[in-house]
Design a protein around this motif. Structure first.
Motif, PDB file in Angstrom:
ATOM      1  N   GLN A  29       0.813  -1.214   0.000  1.00  0.00           N
ATOM      2  CA  GLN A  29       0.000   0.000   0.000  1.00  0.00           C
ATOM      3  C   GLN A  29       0.851   1.270   0.000  1.00  0.00           C
ATOM      4  OE1 GLN A  29      -2.934  -0.073   3.063  1.00  0.00           O
ATOM      5  NE2 GLN A  29      -3.835  -1.980   2.384  1.00  0.00           N
ATOM      6  N   GLY A  30       2.148   1.133  -0.046  1.00  0.00           N
ATOM      7  CA  GLY A  30       3.013   2.290  -0.065  1.00  0.00           C
ATOM      8  C   GLY A  30       3.319   2.803   1.328  1.00  0.00           C
ATOM      9  N   GLU A  31       4.269   3.726   1.398  1.00  0.00           N
ATOM     10  CA  GLU A  31       4.671   4.307   2.668  1.00  0.00           C
ATOM     11  C   GLU A  31       3.644   5.345   3.132  1.00  0.00           C
ATOM     12  OE1 GLU A  31       7.274   3.441   4.476  1.00  0.00           O
ATOM     13  OE2 GLU A  31       7.801   1.889   3.020  1.00  0.00           O
ATOM     14  N   LEU A  32       3.558   5.503   4.437  1.00  0.00           N
ATOM     15  CA  LEU A  32       2.688   6.544   4.976  1.00  0.00           C
ATOM     16  C   LEU A  32       3.206   7.921   4.580  1.00  0.00           C
ATOM     17  CD1 LEU A  32       2.064   5.194   8.593  1.00  0.00           C
ATOM     18  CD2 LEU A  32       0.409   5.287   6.736  1.00  0.00           C
ATOM     19  N   ILE A  33       2.301   8.823   4.261  1.00  0.00           N
ATOM     20  CA  ILE A  33       2.670  10.188   3.928  1.00  0.00           C
ATOM     21  C   ILE A  33       2.949  10.960   5.219  1.00  0.00           C
ATOM     22  CG2 ILE A  33       1.837  12.358   2.946  1.00  0.00           C
ATOM     23  CD1 ILE A  33       0.227  10.770   0.968  1.00  0.00           C
ATOM     24  N   ALA A  34       4.064  11.673   5.238  1.00  0.00           N
ATOM     25  CA  ALA A  34       4.405  12.506   6.397  1.00  0.00           C
ATOM     26  C   ALA A  34       3.637  13.819   6.298  1.00  0.00           C
ATOM     27  CB  ALA A  34       5.905  12.755   6.444  1.00  0.00           C
ATOM     28  N   LEU A  35       2.562  13.927   7.036  1.00  0.00           N
ATOM     29  CA  LEU A  35       1.731  15.132   6.989  1.00  0.00           C
ATOM     30  C   LEU A  35       2.365  16.255   7.795  1.00  0.00           C
ATOM     31  CD1 LEU A  35      -1.770  13.502   7.606  1.00  0.00           C
ATOM     32  CD2 LEU A  35      -0.869  14.332   5.432  1.00  0.00           C
ATOM     33  N   PRO A  36       2.181  17.502   7.363  1.00  0.00           N
ATOM     34  CA  PRO A  36       2.650  18.632   8.182  1.00  0.00           C
ATOM     35  C   PRO A  36       1.807  18.763   9.445  1.00  0.00           C
ATOM     36  CG  PRO A  36       1.365  19.421   6.326  1.00  0.00           C
ATOM     37  CD  PRO A  36       1.532  17.945   6.109  1.00  0.00           C
ATOM     38  N   ALA A  37       2.360  19.427  10.438  1.00  0.00           N
ATOM     39  CA  ALA A  37       1.629  19.623  11.689  1.00  0.00           C
ATOM     40  C   ALA A  37       0.392  20.482  11.446  1.00  0.00           C
ATOM     41  CB  ALA A  37       2.534  20.289  12.722  1.00  0.00           C
ATOM     42  N   ASP A  73     -10.603  10.193  13.834  1.00  0.00           N
ATOM     43  CA  ASP A  73     -10.061  11.552  13.801  1.00  0.00           C
ATOM     44  C   ASP A  73      -8.554  11.565  13.565  1.00  0.00           C
ATOM     45  OD1 ASP A  73     -12.535  12.625  14.206  1.00  0.00           O
ATOM     46  OD2 ASP A  73     -12.318  12.859  16.359  1.00  0.00           O
ATOM     47  N   SER A  74      -7.890  10.401  13.740  1.00  0.00           N
ATOM     48  CA  SER A  74      -6.454  10.325  13.482  1.00  0.00           C
ATOM     49  C   SER A  74      -6.222   9.947  12.031  1.00  0.00           C
ATOM     50  CB  SER A  74      -5.791   9.298  14.407  1.00  0.00           C
ATOM     51  OG  SER A  74      -6.285   8.000  14.154  1.00  0.00           O
ATOM     52  N   LEU A  75      -5.279  10.628  11.383  1.00  0.00           N
ATOM     53  CA  LEU A  75      -5.021  10.428   9.964  1.00  0.00           C
ATOM     54  C   LEU A  75      -3.703   9.675   9.768  1.00  0.00           C
ATOM     55  CD1 LEU A  75      -5.977  13.947   8.538  1.00  0.00           C
ATOM     56  CD2 LEU A  75      -7.464  11.999   9.086  1.00  0.00           C
ATOM     57  N   ALA A  76      -3.739   8.660   8.897  1.00  0.00           N
ATOM     58  CA  ALA A  76      -2.539   7.899   8.543  1.00  0.00           C
ATOM     59  C   ALA A  76      -2.628   7.538   7.060  1.00  0.00           C
ATOM     60  CB  ALA A  76      -2.416   6.641   9.408  1.00  0.00           C
ATOM     61  N   PRO A  77      -2.578   8.544   6.167  1.00  0.00           N
ATOM     62  CA  PRO A  77      -2.791   8.291   4.733  1.00  0.00           C
ATOM     63  C   PRO A  77      -1.543   7.768   4.039  1.00  0.00           C
ATOM     64  CG  PRO A  77      -2.390  10.609   5.099  1.00  0.00           C
ATOM     65  CD  PRO A  77      -2.402   9.969   6.466  1.00  0.00           C
ATOM     66  N   ILE A 104     -24.765  18.001  25.912  1.00  0.00           N
ATOM     67  CA  ILE A 104     -23.914  18.490  26.999  1.00  0.00           C
ATOM     68  C   ILE A 104     -23.471  19.914  26.707  1.00  0.00           C
ATOM     69  CG2 ILE A 104     -21.746  18.115  28.232  1.00  0.00           C
ATOM     70  CD1 ILE A 104     -21.986  15.143  27.461  1.00  0.00           C
ATOM     71  N   GLY A 105     -23.017  20.128  25.473  1.00  0.00           N
ATOM     72  CA  GLY A 105     -22.534  21.448  25.087  1.00  0.00           C
ATOM     73  C   GLY A 105     -21.842  21.391  23.741  1.00  0.00           C
ATOM     74  N   PRO A 106     -21.279  22.505  23.277  1.00  0.00           N
ATOM     75  CA  PRO A 106     -20.585  22.559  21.989  1.00  0.00           C
ATOM     76  C   PRO A 106     -19.459  21.539  21.916  1.00  0.00           C
ATOM     77  CG  PRO A 106     -20.896  24.758  22.899  1.00  0.00           C
ATOM     78  CD  PRO A 106     -21.278  23.796  23.973  1.00  0.00           C
ATOM     79  N   VAL A 107     -19.269  20.962  20.717  1.00  0.00           N
ATOM     80  CA  VAL A 107     -18.302  19.879  20.529  1.00  0.00           C
ATOM     81  C   VAL A 107     -17.120  20.364  19.703  1.00  0.00           C
ATOM     82  CG1 VAL A 107     -17.928  17.566  19.573  1.00  0.00           C
ATOM     83  CG2 VAL A 107     -20.101  18.125  20.708  1.00  0.00           C
ATOM     84  N   TYR A 108     -15.912  20.064  20.194  1.00  0.00           N
ATOM     85  CA  TYR A 108     -14.655  20.359  19.501  1.00  0.00           C
ATOM     86  C   TYR A 108     -13.935  19.034  19.251  1.00  0.00           C
ATOM     87  CZ  TYR A 108     -15.298  25.153  21.252  1.00  0.00           C
ATOM     88  OH  TYR A 108     -15.804  26.403  21.539  1.00  0.00           O
ATOM     89  N   ALA A 109     -13.661  18.699  17.983  1.00  0.00           N
ATOM     90  CA  ALA A 109     -12.991  17.439  17.657  1.00  0.00           C
ATOM     91  C   ALA A 109     -11.785  17.732  16.774  1.00  0.00           C
ATOM     92  CB  ALA A 109     -13.948  16.484  16.942  1.00  0.00           C
ATOM     93  N   PRO A 110     -10.572  17.654  17.296  1.00  0.00           N
ATOM     94  CA  PRO A 110      -9.391  17.945  16.484  1.00  0.00           C
ATOM     95  C   PRO A 110      -9.022  16.779  15.569  1.00  0.00           C
ATOM     96  CG  PRO A 110      -8.725  17.310  18.699  1.00  0.00           C
ATOM     97  CD  PRO A 110     -10.232  17.367  18.705  1.00  0.00           C
ATOM     98  N   LEU A 111      -8.621  17.102  14.351  1.00  0.00           N
ATOM     99  CA  LEU A 111      -7.918  16.139  13.521  1.00  0.00           C
ATOM    100  C   LEU A 111      -6.497  16.017  14.062  1.00  0.00           C
ATOM    101  CD1 LEU A 111      -9.033  17.517  10.038  1.00  0.00           C
ATOM    102  CD2 LEU A 111      -9.814  15.361  11.051  1.00  0.00           C
ATOM    103  N   TYR A 112      -5.882  14.860  13.891  1.00  0.00           N
ATOM    104  CA  TYR A 112      -4.492  14.732  14.325  1.00  0.00           C
ATOM    105  C   TYR A 112      -3.807  13.605  13.565  1.00  0.00           C
ATOM    106  CZ  TYR A 112      -6.243  10.883  17.317  1.00  0.00           C
ATOM    107  OH  TYR A 112      -6.821   9.736  17.772  1.00  0.00           O
ATOM    108  N   ARG A 113      -2.493  13.691  13.527  1.00  0.00           N
ATOM    109  CA  ARG A 113      -1.699  12.680  12.831  1.00  0.00           C
ATOM    110  C   ARG A 113      -1.514  11.477  13.748  1.00  0.00           C
ATOM    111  NH1 ARG A 113       3.363  16.402  11.892  1.00  0.00           N
ATOM    112  NH2 ARG A 113       2.737  16.853  14.051  1.00  0.00           N
ATOM    113  N   ASN A 114      -1.831  10.297  13.246  1.00  0.00           N
ATOM    114  CA  ASN A 114      -1.737   9.095  14.068  1.00  0.00           C
ATOM    115  C   ASN A 114      -0.321   8.893  14.603  1.00  0.00           C
ATOM    116  OD1 ASN A 114      -3.060   6.560  15.040  1.00  0.00           O
ATOM    117  ND2 ASN A 114      -1.458   5.631  13.794  1.00  0.00           N
ATOM    118  N   ALA A 115       0.683   9.216  13.777  1.00  0.00           N
ATOM    119  CA  ALA A 115       2.072   9.017  14.182  1.00  0.00           C
ATOM    120  C   ALA A 115       2.554  10.085  15.151  1.00  0.00           C
ATOM    121  CB  ALA A 115       2.972   8.994  12.949  1.00  0.00           C
TER     122      ALA A 115
END
Length: 277
Positions: A29-37, A73-77, A104-115
Motif C-alpha cells: 500500500q506504499g509508505e505513509l505520507i508525512a503530513l505537516p503539523a 479523527d487520526s489520519l494515517a494516509p 452536553i454542550g458545543p463539541v470540539y474534535a481535532p484532527l491529528y496525525r496518528n504518528a
C-alpha cells in the motif's frame, strides 16, 4: 481425475491473475505520507467545531464544552486521495457523535496525525484553552486511552482541573471486558489516574463514566437511551456555581497615553532668566 486437474488449473489461473491485485491491495500500500503539523488556529484542522463561539463564563455563566477525541479523527494516509477520504470520514464521524454529545454542550474534535498523536493533541487542547474556552467547564470524550502529554496542563493546574468535568468513555456495549482507562499508562494506578480528575471525583469510575456506542451506516453513534454520563453531569452547572470561582474577563489591550507633568495649584513654569541689557 480430469475434473480435479480442471479445478487445480482454475485455482492456479486465479492465483496468477489476482495475485498482483491482492498484493497491491492488502500488502503493497506504499509508505505513509508525512503530513505537516496541524495549525489548530484554523478551522480546517478540526473535524468538528461549534457554528459560533459559545458565550464566555463571565458573560452568561457556566457552560460545558465537549472535547471529542474519537474514532477516525487520526489520519494515517498513504496517498493524496486517502488524505481527503480520511478527513471526510473524520468530519462525518465527528458529526454523528456530536449530534448526541451536543446535549452536553458545543463539541470540539481535532484532527491529528496518528504518528504524532501526543504532539498534535497537546497542541489542539492548548489552542482550545487559549482561544475557545474562555473560562467554561469542559469534558473529554474518547474511545481510546489518551496520551498523558495531552492532559499534562489539567494535571498541573489545580484551577483548570476544578472546571474539568472528567472523561466520557465511548465504549461498545460488550460488558466490562471492553472498558479502558481514559489516560494511557495509568490503568493499574487509580491514584495516578485521579490526579487528572476534578476534586469532586474520588473514584476512577466516577471520573470516566461509560457512554455506550453502536454503529449505524458504518459510523459510530451514541446508542444508550439514558442521559449521557448519568449523575456526573446532572446538576453539574449548579455544582460549578456553588464551588468554583468564575474566570474574570481579561483586560483589553492598554492604550498608549501621553504622560505630562502634574503641578499643584498656583505652580507655574519658572520664569526664564533675563539677559543683560
Amino acid at each position: 481425475m480430469k475434473r480435479t486437474l480442471l479445478i487445480v488449473g482454475i485455482i492456479v489461473a486465479l492465483g496468477v491473475g489476482l495475485g498482483p491485485w491482492a498484493y497491491k491491495t492488502f500488502r503493497d500500500q506504499g509508505e505513509l505520507i508525512a503530513l505537516p503539523a496541524f495549525d489548530y488556529r484554523t478551522n480546517d484542522s478540526w473535524a468538528a467545531l461549534p457554528a459560533q463561539m459559545p458565550p464566555a463564563v463571565w458573560a452568561e455563566g457556566w457552560g460545558v464544552d465537549v472535547i471529542l477525541v474519537g474514532p477516525d479523527d487520526s489520519l494515517a494516509p498513504r496517498s493524496q486521495a486517502q488524505i481527503a477520504s480520511q478527513t471526510d470520514r473524520a468530519v462525518e464521524q465527528s458529526k454523528r457523535l456530536a449530534e448526541s454529545l451536543s446535549v452536553i454542550g458545543p463539541v470540539y474534535a481535532p484532527l491529528y496525525r496518528n504518528a504524532n498523536a501526543a504532539t498534535d493533541l497537546s497542541a489542539a487542547l492548548k489552542t482550545y484553552l487559549d482561544d475557545h474556552n474562555r473560562g467554561r467547564a469542559f469534558v473529554i470524550a474518547t474511545d481510546h486511552p489518551l496520551p498523558p502529554e495531552m492532559l499534562a496542563p489539567i494535571r498541573a493546574d489545580e484551577i483548570l482541573r476544578e472546571r474539568f468535568g472528567g472523561f466520557l468513555r465511548l465504549t461498545r456495549a460488550r460488558g466490562d471486558a471492553a472498558l479502558f482507562s481514559s489516560v494511557a499508562g495509568v490503568e493499574n494506578s487509580a491514584s495516578d489516574f485521579l490526579a487528572y480528575c476534578p476534586p469532586q471525583y474520588t473514584e476512577a469510575a466516577t471520573c470516566q463514566p461509560v457512554v455506550e456506542i453502536g454503529r449505524q451506516d458504518g459510523m459510530m453513534i451514541v446508542s444508550q437511551d439514558t442521559p449521557i454520563a448519568g449523575d456526573n453531569l446532572t446538576g453539574y452547572k449548579e455544582w460549578l456555581e456553588a464551588n468554583v470561582a468564575k474566570t474574570a474577563e481579561p483586560l483589553g489591550a492598554l492604550e498608549e497615553v501621553e504622560i505630562i507633568d502634574i503641578r499643584r495649584p498656583g505652580e507655574t513654569d519658572p520664569m526664564p532668566e533675563s539677559g543683560d541689557d
